[in-house]
Design a protein around this motif. Structure first.
Motif, PDB file in Angstrom:
ATOM      1  N   UNK A 227      -2.821 -16.166   2.833  1.00 15.11           N
ATOM      2  CA  UNK A 227      -2.668 -15.966   4.265  1.00 15.11           C
ATOM      3  C   UNK A 227      -1.578 -16.858   4.847  1.00 15.11           C
ATOM      4  N   UNK A 228      -1.522 -18.103   4.377  1.00 20.50           N
ATOM      5  CA  UNK A 228      -0.505 -19.026   4.880  1.00 20.50           C
ATOM      6  C   UNK A 228       0.880 -18.692   4.344  1.00 20.50           C
ATOM      7  N   UNK A 229       0.983 -18.286   3.076  1.00 14.63           N
ATOM      8  CA  UNK A 229       2.289 -17.888   2.536  1.00 14.63           C
ATOM      9  C   UNK A 229       2.839 -16.718   3.338  1.00 14.63           C
ATOM     10  N   UNK A 230       1.954 -15.799   3.691  1.00 15.45           N
ATOM     11  CA  UNK A 230       2.335 -14.668   4.535  1.00 15.45           C
ATOM     12  C   UNK A 230       2.840 -15.163   5.893  1.00 15.45           C
ATOM     13  N   UNK A 231       2.096 -16.060   6.499  1.00 18.10           N
ATOM     14  CA  UNK A 231       2.462 -16.590   7.812  1.00 18.10           C
ATOM     15  C   UNK A 231       3.782 -17.341   7.770  1.00 18.10           C
ATOM     16  N   UNK A 232       3.995 -18.084   6.670  1.00 21.19           N
ATOM     17  CA  UNK A 232       5.221 -18.876   6.531  1.00 21.19           C
ATOM     18  C   UNK A 232       6.426 -18.051   6.096  1.00 21.19           C
ATOM     19  N   UNK A 233       6.210 -16.806   5.688  1.00 23.76           N
ATOM     20  CA  UNK A 233       7.322 -15.974   5.263  1.00 23.76           C
ATOM     21  C   UNK A 233       7.764 -16.223   3.836  1.00 23.76           C
ATOM     22  N   UNK A 234       6.841 -16.643   2.990  1.00 22.86           N
ATOM     23  CA  UNK A 234       7.167 -16.867   1.575  1.00 22.86           C
ATOM     24  C   UNK A 234       6.719 -15.650   0.782  1.00 22.86           C
ATOM     25  N   UNK A 235       7.681 -14.959   0.201  1.00 26.31           N
ATOM     26  CA  UNK A 235       7.420 -13.727  -0.535  1.00 26.31           C
ATOM     27  C   UNK A 235       7.753 -13.921  -2.010  1.00 26.31           C
ATOM     28  N   UNK A 236       7.078 -13.148  -2.850  1.00 25.61           N
ATOM     29  CA  UNK A 236       7.313 -13.247  -4.283  1.00 25.61           C
ATOM     30  C   UNK A 236       8.023 -12.020  -4.828  1.00 25.61           C
ATOM     31  N   UNK A 237       8.905 -12.244  -5.783  1.00 26.87           N
ATOM     32  CA  UNK A 237       9.538 -11.137  -6.503  1.00 26.87           C
ATOM     33  C   UNK A 237       8.603 -10.641  -7.603  1.00 26.87           C
ATOM     34  N   UNK A 238       7.811 -11.566  -8.113  1.00 27.55           N
ATOM     35  CA  UNK A 238       6.847 -11.274  -9.181  1.00 27.55           C
ATOM     36  C   UNK A 238       5.566 -12.022  -8.835  1.00 27.55           C
ATOM     37  N   UNK A 239       4.448 -11.302  -8.751  1.00 32.49           N
ATOM     38  CA  UNK A 239       3.174 -11.934  -8.395  1.00 32.49           C
ATOM     39  C   UNK A 239       2.130 -11.586  -9.440  1.00 32.49           C
ATOM     40  N   UNK A 240       1.531 -12.621 -10.010  1.00 37.06           N
ATOM     41  CA  UNK A 240       0.439 -12.437 -10.964  1.00 37.06           C
ATOM     42  C   UNK A 240      -0.882 -12.733 -10.264  1.00 37.06           C
ATOM     43  N   UNK A 241      -1.833 -11.813 -10.357  1.00 38.29           N
ATOM     44  CA  UNK A 241      -3.162 -12.005  -9.763  1.00 38.29           C
ATOM     45  C   UNK A 241      -4.174 -12.123 -10.886  1.00 38.29           C
ATOM     46  N   UNK A 242      -4.735 -13.316 -11.033  1.00 41.74           N
ATOM     47  CA  UNK A 242      -5.679 -13.562 -12.134  1.00 41.74           C
ATOM     48  C   UNK A 242      -6.672 -14.646 -11.731  1.00 41.74           C
ATOM     49  N   UNK A 243      -7.302 -14.446 -10.577  1.00 44.43           N
ATOM     50  CA  UNK A 243      -8.269 -15.433 -10.077  1.00 44.43           C
ATOM     51  C   UNK A 243      -9.677 -14.893 -10.268  1.00 44.43           C
ATOM     52  N   UNK A 244     -10.405 -14.624  -9.165  1.00 41.61           N
ATOM     53  CA  UNK A 244     -11.759 -14.090  -9.281  1.00 41.61           C
ATOM     54  C   UNK A 244     -11.754 -12.713  -9.927  1.00 41.61           C
ATOM     55  N   UNK A 245     -12.729 -12.465 -10.824  1.00 42.69           N
ATOM     56  CA  UNK A 245     -12.744 -11.218 -11.579  1.00 42.69           C
ATOM     57  C   UNK A 245     -13.802 -10.231 -11.094  1.00 42.69           C
ATOM     58  N   UNK A 246     -14.568 -10.586 -10.064  1.00 42.40           N
ATOM     59  CA  UNK A 246     -15.476  -9.610  -9.481  1.00 42.40           C
ATOM     60  C   UNK A 246     -14.663  -8.691  -8.572  1.00 42.40           C
ATOM     61  N   UNK A 247     -15.219  -7.527  -8.270  1.00 45.27           N
ATOM     62  CA  UNK A 247     -14.477  -6.527  -7.514  1.00 45.27           C
ATOM     63  C   UNK A 247     -13.979  -7.051  -6.164  1.00 45.27           C
ATOM     64  N   UNK A 248     -14.851  -7.685  -5.392  1.00 45.55           N
ATOM     65  CA  UNK A 248     -14.482  -8.082  -4.037  1.00 45.55           C
ATOM     66  C   UNK A 248     -13.391  -9.149  -4.031  1.00 45.55           C
ATOM     67  N   UNK A 249     -13.473 -10.106  -4.949  1.00 47.54           N
ATOM     68  CA  UNK A 249     -12.431 -11.131  -5.025  1.00 47.54           C
ATOM     69  C   UNK A 249     -11.101 -10.517  -5.446  1.00 47.54           C
ATOM     70  N   UNK A 250     -11.149  -9.679  -6.487  1.00 54.82           N
ATOM     71  CA  UNK A 250      -9.925  -9.054  -6.972  1.00 54.82           C
ATOM     72  C   UNK A 250      -9.312  -8.145  -5.910  1.00 54.82           C
ATOM     73  N   UNK A 251     -10.155  -7.374  -5.215  1.00 55.90           N
ATOM     74  CA  UNK A 251      -9.674  -6.470  -4.176  1.00 55.90           C
ATOM     75  C   UNK A 251      -8.959  -7.249  -3.069  1.00 55.90           C
ATOM     76  N   UNK A 252      -9.570  -8.331  -2.617  1.00 56.83           N
ATOM     77  CA  UNK A 252      -8.964  -9.146  -1.571  1.00 56.83           C
ATOM     78  C   UNK A 252      -7.652  -9.767  -2.041  1.00 56.83           C
ATOM     79  N   UNK A 253      -7.654 -10.360  -3.235  1.00 54.08           N
ATOM     80  CA  UNK A 253      -6.457 -11.021  -3.752  1.00 54.08           C
ATOM     81  C   UNK A 253      -5.301 -10.041  -3.925  1.00 54.08           C
ATOM     82  N   UNK A 254      -5.585  -8.864  -4.473  1.00 57.15           N
ATOM     83  CA  UNK A 254      -4.525  -7.876  -4.712  1.00 57.15           C
ATOM     84  C   UNK A 254      -3.916  -7.417  -3.387  1.00 57.15           C
TER      85      UNK A 254
END
Length: 308
Positions: A227-254
């Motif tokens: 949320x803060x990276x979004x607010x600060x305007x920091x964008x990624x060219x390549x983003x790896x999502x590998x944190x919480x593995x339950x559906x709700x965590x993964x859905x939010x992170x993605x």
């Protein structure tokens, strides 16, 4: 005759008793069935008035059906103006570390005796997908959501050097708390007053592998950090999502990570094929791609989605 008939029941009274018994039984059965039907009907209706079966059908259907769930994709309406890639590192240092590198004067005296010179551990952290994507995207900014001890981040820093990607920054989003019970497998990770030294060991690992110029921790929970990276305007060219593995965590992170993916960038992650199947990462990835009209590509255990 009296003795002979004393053990026999009167046919009329027997029939009447049976009839009454049958009526009582039928009433009990009907009442029970009615109660059960009412119970299950009440328990299967959600707050929106839809049954779980309907919700499931709508959530897995075409993108147009998301209008039934206005908050499904509402994570953050607007992100800040993009920060130039060359200023990403300085922005993180200023915003997160008060302008001072976390590698400066490391390790602190209280943590030094608790650290191993190098303790690098990950899962799928050196797969071919990393080099494939880095060759194709040639990222200036990489954002990793879920980093643990930094194995994949350190691998990507090494790849950046070998591919001649000078100045590539890898931002590692993690609260560095591990997960409940992780110390059953990592007893060598020390704890002080209830605080595990994962962040310190992560920094130690990056220093030991000469990755301090490329790798920076962003030590917060994924939702808060993204949320803060979004607010600060920091964008990624390549983003790896590998944190919480339950559906709700993964859905939010993605969803939140995709909001800060540059056009033409790639978002990817690990553990697409697991026992969780449609209850975990795989379901979140498939639903996200379906809602956005994107295509999921697979590379071993990794999923890959290109932005338009």
């Amino acid at each position: 005759m009296k003795e002979e008939n004393s053990g026999r029941k009167n046919p009329v009274s027997y029939f009447s008793a049976s009839k009454n018994y049958t009526r009582v039984s039928v009433c009990i059965v009907l009442l029970s069935a009615g109660y059960a039907l009412g119970f299950f009907s009440a328990s299967t209706i959600n707050r929106a008035g839809e049954s779980p079966a309907t919700v499931e059908k709508l959530s897995d259907a075409a993108p147009a059906n998301t209008e039934h769930f206005p908050d499904l994709l509402r994570f953050r309406s607007r992100c800040g103006e993009p920060v130039p890639s060359k200023l990403v590192r300085r922005t993180i240092l200023d915003r997160v570390f008060n302008g001072t590198s976390p590698y400066e004067n490391f390790p602190p005296a209280h943590a030094a005796p608790l650290l191993r010179r190098k303790r690098i551990k990950g899962w799928g952290s050196t797969g071919a997908v990393f080099e494939t994507l880095m060759r194709r995207v040639r990222p200036r900014t990489i954002i990793e959501v879920g980093t643990f001890l930094g194995a994949s981040a350190i691998h990507m820093a090494s790849l950046a050097r070998s591919l001649g990607l000078r100045g590539t920054q890898i931002l590692c989003v993690d609260d560095f708390r591990g997960w409940p019970g992780f110390r059953d497998k990592f007893r060598d990770i020390k704890m002080v007053n209830g605080d595990v030294v994962l962040l310190h060991q992560f920094i130690q690992n990056a220093a030991a592998m000469n990755a301090t110029e490329a790798v920076l921790p962003v030590p917060f929970a994924s939702s808060a950090a993204l949320g803060k990276l979004c607010e600060w305007g920091i964008y990624g060219d390549l983003i790896e999502v590998d944190a919480g593995h339950d559906f709700h965590s993964a859905w939010s992170d993605i969803n939140m990570a995709y909001a800060i993916l540059r056009p033409g960038g790639v978002i990817f992650g690990h553990d697409y094929f697991t026992a969780a199947d449609d209850r975990g990462v795989r379901r979140a990835v498939n639903l996200f791609a379906r809602v956005k009209g994107l295509r999921v590509q697979l590379d071993g255990q990794h999923w890959v989605i290109d932005s338009p």
